[in-house]
Design a protein around this motif. Structure first.
Motif, short mmCIF file in Angstrom:
data_model
loop_
_atom_site.label_atom_id
_atom_site.label_comp_id
_atom_site.label_asym_id
_atom_site.label_seq_id
_atom_site.Cartn_x
_atom_site.Cartn_y
_atom_site.Cartn_z
N LEU A 1 26.84 21.66 52.14
CA LEU A 1 27.87 20.68 52.42
C LEU A 1 29.27 21.25 52.24
N TYR A 2 29.36 22.50 51.83
CA TYR A 2 30.67 23.08 51.58
C TYR A 2 30.64 24.54 52.00
N ARG A 3 30.12 24.78 53.20
CA ARG A 3 29.94 26.15 53.63
C ARG A 3 31.27 26.73 54.09
N HIS A 4 31.37 28.06 54.01
CA HIS A 4 32.61 28.76 54.37
C HIS A 4 32.28 29.86 55.36
N GLY A 5 31.64 29.50 56.45
CA GLY A 5 31.20 30.53 57.40
C GLY A 5 32.35 31.20 58.11
N HIS A 6 32.34 32.52 58.15
CA HIS A 6 33.27 33.29 58.98
C HIS A 6 32.42 34.15 59.90
N ASN B 1 36.62 19.97 54.82
CA ASN B 1 37.98 19.58 55.15
C ASN B 1 38.41 18.33 54.37
N PHE B 2 37.48 17.39 54.20
CA PHE B 2 37.78 16.19 53.42
C PHE B 2 38.16 16.57 51.99
N CYS B 3 37.39 17.47 51.38
CA CYS B 3 37.69 17.94 50.02
C CYS B 3 39.06 18.61 49.97
N ASP B 4 39.36 19.43 50.98
CA ASP B 4 40.67 20.09 51.04
C ASP B 4 41.79 19.06 51.10
N GLY B 5 41.58 17.98 51.86
CA GLY B 5 42.60 16.94 51.96
C GLY B 5 42.87 16.29 50.61
N ALA C 1 38.42 20.06 66.29
CA ALA C 1 39.62 19.28 65.98
C ALA C 1 39.25 17.98 65.27
N ILE C 2 38.19 17.32 65.73
CA ILE C 2 37.74 16.08 65.07
C ILE C 2 37.33 16.37 63.63
N SER C 3 36.62 17.49 63.43
CA SER C 3 36.23 17.89 62.08
C SER C 3 37.47 18.12 61.21
N GLY C 4 38.51 18.71 61.82
CA GLY C 4 39.74 18.96 61.07
C GLY C 4 40.43 17.69 60.61
N LEU C 5 40.25 16.59 61.36
CA LEU C 5 40.88 15.32 60.98
C LEU C 5 40.31 14.76 59.68
N ALA C 6 39.14 15.25 59.27
CA ALA C 6 38.58 14.81 57.99
C ALA C 6 39.52 15.17 56.83
N ALA C 7 40.30 16.25 57.00
CA ALA C 7 41.27 16.62 55.96
C ALA C 7 42.36 15.56 55.83
N VAL D 1 41.99 12.35 56.53
CA VAL D 1 41.34 11.21 55.86
C VAL D 1 41.27 11.45 54.35
N GLY D 2 40.86 12.67 53.97
CA GLY D 2 40.80 13.01 52.55
C GLY D 2 42.16 12.96 51.89
N GLY D 3 43.18 13.42 52.61
CA GLY D 3 44.53 13.40 52.05
C GLY D 3 45.05 12.00 51.83
N VAL D 4 44.86 11.12 52.82
CA VAL D 4 45.34 9.74 52.69
C VAL D 4 44.57 9.00 51.59
N LEU D 5 43.24 9.13 51.57
CA LEU D 5 42.44 8.49 50.52
C LEU D 5 42.81 9.04 49.15
N GLY D 6 43.02 10.37 49.10
CA GLY D 6 43.41 10.98 47.84
C GLY D 6 44.73 10.41 47.34
#
Length: 256
Positions: A85-90, A123-127, A178-184, A186-191
């Motif tokens: 749930l928190y992968r960092h694939g490059h 991204n949500f966690c980052d937000g 881009a949609i996945s990036g918007l989770a950040a 959401v996380g920022g506003v909720l945070g």
């Protein structure tokens, strides 16, 4: 104004990475991401160890409690990545560096959606981390955002390449990224909404943010750099890593 800063910072990471992926070819992306991994390693370690942790320990919170929070944070992100749930694939297909994380071309069809789900949660966690940092101090928020953006660009570009290998068209891969990036956002506003009443716990949240940076750098990025390389490639790795550290060191020094 704080909420505006949070929204802008969370948007920038996702938008910048998607635009970069859209503008460049896959081989060139692979070349750039190799150097950005070294750069983001330096930025993440510099942000955690030179700025965010010192700011947290300058608060009135007990040092023992902050160190315990750091340990718990590292364990939390370890378990979160264990659950994919928190992968960092490059991942860069055919880049000769074997950063596959189980997502080669024959597996990518199954892995594309897993990457999108994991990346959205990441991204949500980052937000949330960005929100906590801005609420603690605008300067801390700025440096934290720079660290997250520096890491988000190679991660999002790597995920984009995985989606292409999974059979997504360029347009579809960019839209889903881009949609996945918007989770950040959401996380920022909720945070912002949820953390603001709990100002007393912001030093602990800053330590959790640092544990995220340290975990990503030590558990994910540095192992990718530990390959048998030529002297030239080794020098370039060290060069970009030091550039990342110097960037954060310079910003922190100028702020103080």
């Amino acid at each position: 104004m704080t909420l505006i800063y949070i929204v802008l910072a969370t948007l920038l990471g996702g938008v910048a990475s998607v635009m970069l992926a859209a503008a460049l070819s896959a081989p060139l992306l692979s070349l750039i991401v190799r150097h950005l991994v070294s750069l983001s390693t330096g930025v993440l370690l510099g942000t955690a160890l030179l700025h965010v942790l010192p700011e947290a320990f300058e608060s009135t919170a007990p040092p023992h409690a902050l160190f315990m929070t750091l340990l718990v944070g590292l364990m939390f992100f370890f378990l979160l990545e264990k659950a994919e749930l928190y992968r960092h694939g490059h991942h860069h297909e055919h880049d000769d560096h074997h950063h596959h994380h189980g997502f080669d071309a024959d597996q990518a069809g199954r892995g594309g959606w897993s990457v999108l789900v994991g990346d959205s949660i990441h991204n949500f966690c980052d937000g949330v981390i960005i929100a906590a940092s801005f609420l603690a101090d605008p300067q801390v928020g700025l440096v934290t955002s720079l660290a997250i953006i520096a890491h988000e660009i190679p991660q999002e570009v790597g995920d984009y390449i995985v989606l292409l290998n999974a059979g997504f068209s360029r347009t579809r891969a960019l839209v889903y990224n881009a949609i996945s990036g918007l989770a950040a956002v959401v996380g920022g506003v909720l945070g912002y909404v949820l953390i603001d009443p709990w100002q007393h716990y912001l030093p602990y949240m800053m330590v959790v943010a640092s544990s995220s940076f340290i975990y990503v750098a030590v558990a994910d990025l540095i192992p990718q750099l530990q390959k048998r390389l030529s002297w030239r490639d080794t020098f370039l790795q060290l060069f970009w890593l030091v550039v990342g550290l110097l960037m954060i060191g310079t910003i922190v020094h100028s702020m103080h």
